[in-house]
Design a protein around this motif. Sequence first.
Motif, mmCIF file in Angstrom:
data_model
loop_
_atom_site.group_PDB
_atom_site.id
_atom_site.type_symbol
_atom_site.label_atom_id
_atom_site.label_comp_id
_atom_site.label_asym_id
_atom_site.label_seq_id
_atom_site.Cartn_x
_atom_site.Cartn_y
_atom_site.Cartn_z
ATOM 1 N N MET A 1 -58.482 16.784 -5.295
ATOM 2 C CA MET A 1 -57.101 16.449 -4.952
ATOM 3 C C MET A 1 -57.072 15.240 -4.023
ATOM 4 O O MET A 1 -57.987 15.038 -3.242
ATOM 5 N N ASP A 2 -56.003 14.509 -4.142
ATOM 6 C CA ASP A 2 -55.948 13.265 -3.385
ATOM 7 C C ASP A 2 -54.473 12.850 -3.258
ATOM 8 O O ASP A 2 -53.789 12.701 -4.269
ATOM 9 N N TYR A 3 -54.015 12.716 -2.048
ATOM 10 C CA TYR A 3 -52.598 12.402 -1.827
ATOM 11 C C TYR A 3 -52.372 10.947 -1.462
ATOM 12 O O TYR A 3 -51.287 10.580 -1.040
ATOM 13 N N ASP A 4 -53.427 10.136 -1.625
ATOM 14 C CA ASP A 4 -53.301 8.736 -1.271
ATOM 15 C C ASP A 4 -52.576 8.003 -2.398
ATOM 16 O O ASP A 4 -52.969 8.106 -3.560
ATOM 17 N N LEU A 5 -51.521 7.276 -2.050
ATOM 18 C CA LEU A 5 -50.809 6.522 -3.074
ATOM 19 C C LEU A 5 -51.600 5.288 -3.499
ATOM 20 O O LEU A 5 -51.201 4.587 -4.408
ATOM 21 N N ARG A 13 -45.920 -1.333 0.304
ATOM 22 C CA ARG A 13 -45.073 -0.818 1.384
ATOM 23 C C ARG A 13 -44.976 -1.852 2.515
ATOM 24 O O ARG A 13 -43.886 -2.159 3.016
ATOM 25 N N TRP A 71 -45.887 5.447 -8.953
ATOM 26 C CA TRP A 71 -46.137 5.536 -7.499
ATOM 27 C C TRP A 71 -45.668 4.275 -6.792
ATOM 28 O O TRP A 71 -45.186 4.331 -5.658
ATOM 29 N N GLU A 78 -38.694 4.891 -1.585
ATOM 30 C CA GLU A 78 -38.823 5.381 -0.208
ATOM 31 C C GLU A 78 -38.413 4.312 0.795
ATOM 32 O O GLU A 78 -37.632 4.571 1.718
ATOM 33 N N LEU A 292 -43.431 16.255 -0.504
ATOM 34 C CA LEU A 292 -44.500 16.739 -1.381
ATOM 35 C C LEU A 292 -43.931 17.342 -2.665
ATOM 36 O O LEU A 292 -44.515 17.206 -3.739
ATOM 37 N N TYR A 295 -43.199 14.479 -4.835
ATOM 38 C CA TYR A 295 -44.436 13.939 -5.413
ATOM 39 C C TYR A 295 -44.889 14.795 -6.596
ATOM 40 O O TYR A 295 -45.435 14.281 -7.568
ATOM 41 N N MET B 1 -53.514 9.151 -6.351
ATOM 42 C CA MET B 1 -52.776 10.419 -6.241
ATOM 43 C C MET B 1 -53.200 11.369 -7.355
ATOM 44 O O MET B 1 -53.078 11.049 -8.530
ATOM 45 N N ASN B 2 -53.753 12.482 -6.978
ATOM 46 C CA ASN B 2 -54.124 13.489 -7.966
ATOM 47 C C ASN B 2 -53.826 14.863 -7.360
ATOM 48 O O ASN B 2 -54.485 15.286 -6.418
ATOM 49 N N LEU B 3 -52.788 15.506 -7.878
ATOM 50 C CA LEU B 3 -52.341 16.754 -7.265
ATOM 51 C C LEU B 3 -52.952 17.989 -7.931
ATOM 52 O O LEU B 3 -52.579 19.111 -7.599
ATOM 53 N N ASP B 4 -53.880 17.765 -8.842
ATOM 54 C CA ASP B 4 -54.450 18.925 -9.550
ATOM 55 C C ASP B 4 -55.635 19.512 -8.794
ATOM 56 O O ASP B 4 -56.438 18.779 -8.212
ATOM 57 N N PRO B 6 -59.296 21.006 -8.496
ATOM 58 C CA PRO B 6 -60.501 20.773 -9.304
ATOM 59 C C PRO B 6 -60.787 21.974 -10.211
ATOM 60 O O PRO B 6 -60.500 23.115 -9.853
ATOM 61 N N GLU B 218 -47.041 23.375 -2.126
ATOM 62 C CA GLU B 218 -47.347 21.938 -2.024
ATOM 63 C C GLU B 218 -47.845 21.580 -0.629
ATOM 64 O O GLU B 218 -48.801 20.826 -0.462
ATOM 65 N N PHE B 222 -51.603 20.124 0.373
ATOM 66 C CA PHE B 222 -51.700 18.850 1.106
ATOM 67 C C PHE B 222 -52.506 19.054 2.391
ATOM 68 O O PHE B 222 -53.410 18.279 2.715
ATOM 69 N N SER B 225 -56.256 19.827 1.888
ATOM 70 C CA SER B 225 -57.035 18.746 1.281
ATOM 71 C C SER B 225 -57.418 17.691 2.313
ATOM 72 O O SER B 225 -58.315 16.892 2.074
ATOM 73 N N LEU B 308 -44.121 9.150 6.957
ATOM 74 C CA LEU B 308 -44.105 7.802 6.391
ATOM 75 C C LEU B 308 -43.876 6.744 7.466
ATOM 76 O O LEU B 308 -44.160 5.574 7.257
#
Lengths: 384, 315
Positions: A1-5, A13, A71, A78, A292, A295, B1-4, B6, B218, B222, B225, B308
């Motif tokens: 998993m990775d939340y980095d845009l 941005r 994204w 945003e 989230l 997203y 971005m990968n919300l799945d 593993p 969610e 987050f 991770s 943000l």
Amino acid sequence: MDYDLGAEAGALRNRLRDLMRDNLPERYLGAFSDNPDDLEVAQRFCKVLAAEHLLTLAWPEEYGGAGGSVWDQTVVREEMWAHYEPRGAQYMGLNWVGPAIMRHGTAEQKAKYLPPIAAGETIWCQGFSEPDAGSDLASLRTAAVADGDGWRLNGQKVWTSYALMADHCVVAARTGTPESRHAGITLFLVPMDRPGLTAVPIPSQLGPHHLNELFLDDVRVEPGETILPVDGGWKVMRDALAYERVGIARYARCDRLLTETRSELGADFAAAPPALLARYARAAVHARTARLLSYRTIAAQATGEIVDSDAAAARVAVTRCDQEVGGVLMEMIGSDAFDGRTQPDAPLHGGIEDHYRYSQAATVAAGTLEMQLTLVARDALERA
Amino acid sequence: MNLDLPDEVLELARSVDRAVADAGSVDLTRAAELDPSVRTSVAAPIVAALGLADLDVTADADAAVAGAEVCRVAGNHAFPFPLAAMLAGQHLESGHQLGLVGPGHPRVDHGDLGHWLVADTSGSRFRATPVAEPLGSKLGPFVVDVALEPLPGPLAPAELALALDLVSFTILGYVERARALAVEHVTTRVQFGQTLSKFQGVRFQIADVSVLERGLRELARFTISRVLSVAPDDAMADSLALRVAALEAATEVFRVAHQLHGAVGFCDEHDLSILSRHVQPLVRLPVALEATTQLLVDSITRSPFDSLFSAAAGA
Ligand SMILES: Cc1cc2nc3c(=O)[nH]c(=O)nc-3n(C[C@H](O)[C@H](O)[C@H](O)COP(=O)(O)OP(=O)(O)OC[C@H]3O[C@@H](n4cnc5c(N)ncnc54)[C@H](O)[C@@H]3O)c2cc1C
């Protein structure tokens, strides 16, 4: 998993923030005020974005877009919303009118309507709602009757945002029988200066330009101004509303206002009543959660289609958070809460007051909270 | 971005789910209430057979996510074993569980099983030993009074954050099951000639708890991770935020689930009653909602909550 845009999104941005810093007055609160200069700023800024190829970032390259990823589009949404939408009313054309014409328009319509949107030169408005057709949009009654090679429109639209600023309106009208509901609606692309079309502002607590009435009195529509097929408008409207569902990144403004109020209040922040600080903390958690959830919707969009229930769940969280943040921050600024953008010393130049007023409509505009809950419930109960 | 998640994590979660379901799911918890030794004779061997004693949740982000998902699944079944504490503690000291205590007299859920390190919410460390049998009460069947012996040096913030996150994932598991039970009930129970799920008032309550559950999931993903990679202060703020969300969701989802069940939901024959009682130690220890929120406020007062715009504001 990775939340980095991703690095590109981060760079985008920063680029947007730089452009806003260089091209907008300090603490700009958007185009929708009584001061025409505010609209001027937005119109100029759209041209700046267009010149930087950022206005149509999300559009496919064949229509002059930059083919940005979902994204990248997210970052744009945003940053724009967090900074009080400095594109003014043009986001309508960019977010859904343009894409709808790309998908459903004729070659002539694409050639005529898309370039001015891409250049940041035109404002569109959306004539869907009517006095008797709100949540039940399929009951709309504005009538379109064939008139030679074109059509004549008669009826009334309401809540039409930006109608007085707009050059064009997408009018939804009944071409089928009165009972035809979803199966008898057609969309028309009507210039606002067409005889018989009258826009009247509705004074409101939201501020100018958000709500207007639109009267259609024997308005002639020319042959090329119909989105085909006739009676096929509902599908296009549904696509448009799906866009709106992920369209507004309200959580981003919430993040910004929460953070900036904390710094603006300085030592007074920690001195706020503990119960209020607790509400602030929870609002910050809810803003993150809303982001989230959004997203999650966008991730689905990236690999396929928007899932209605995902989008609805995100909107429930986002719009409730919008109001929660408005309530908490208004209380934090105490008796300064009355000071809007024209007061010289208003906290965040009136940004909190403006947010609070507009957030009241978050759970009504673009499909009410109850309609979103209906979609979420359907999914939860039918998956069972 | 990968919300799945593993694939290996999904596979592990499935095998834990199968094993606990095969052992009776919530019936195993009922059995443990009657005979607490079921926790060591049945639950512990399941954990061992799944190889969870070898899972180092601090190895990397995927390992943390894996441990968290295991806890979520355990929560789905109200599994009567301190799995979150085991996963949070065993890499710190072999064979040890990590518990969290609040102010007031120290209590640890399942504190009679195995060896315990505990920390308070500021990170002070202790060794804990049980001073009594499990309470055996309705809301804290396996809660145990413990004596604390101070240990030198604080627990690293990331370790504390991780321990909190694993509990939050367990709560998420309870929330998921309670929501699912509510859906099952309203789609089968008939009143006024139709299933309850036809009433809009009922549907809106289902929608509300679905949104809470989705949001918690969610936020939980987050948080876990990035728990091992963010700055220590942010990791703690993240975990407190997650706990706030978990406690808000648990409170509301269990309230609604009970309400929609009517009287039957209060009967121990019904899984909802077991779940709503056994989740209590998780939501009250080390501290409940308001005290958790206060800890988050303290953190936000020191430095802005990561968002943000927090970097632009300067920490
Ligand atoms: C700021 C703003 C800008 C807008 N801009 C535009 C625009 O540009 N163009 C445009 O066409 N429209 C626009 N709208 C209109 C908007 O789409 C409608 O307000 C919205 O769809 C709701 O319709 P309504 O206001 O008639 O409320 P109604 O549909 O009358 O609803 C009133 C209340 O009843 C509830 N309700 C209705 N039906 C049900 C049901 N079946 N079950 C449970 N509850 C129900 C609703 O959820 C709501 O709470 C705008 C609205 C706002 C507030």
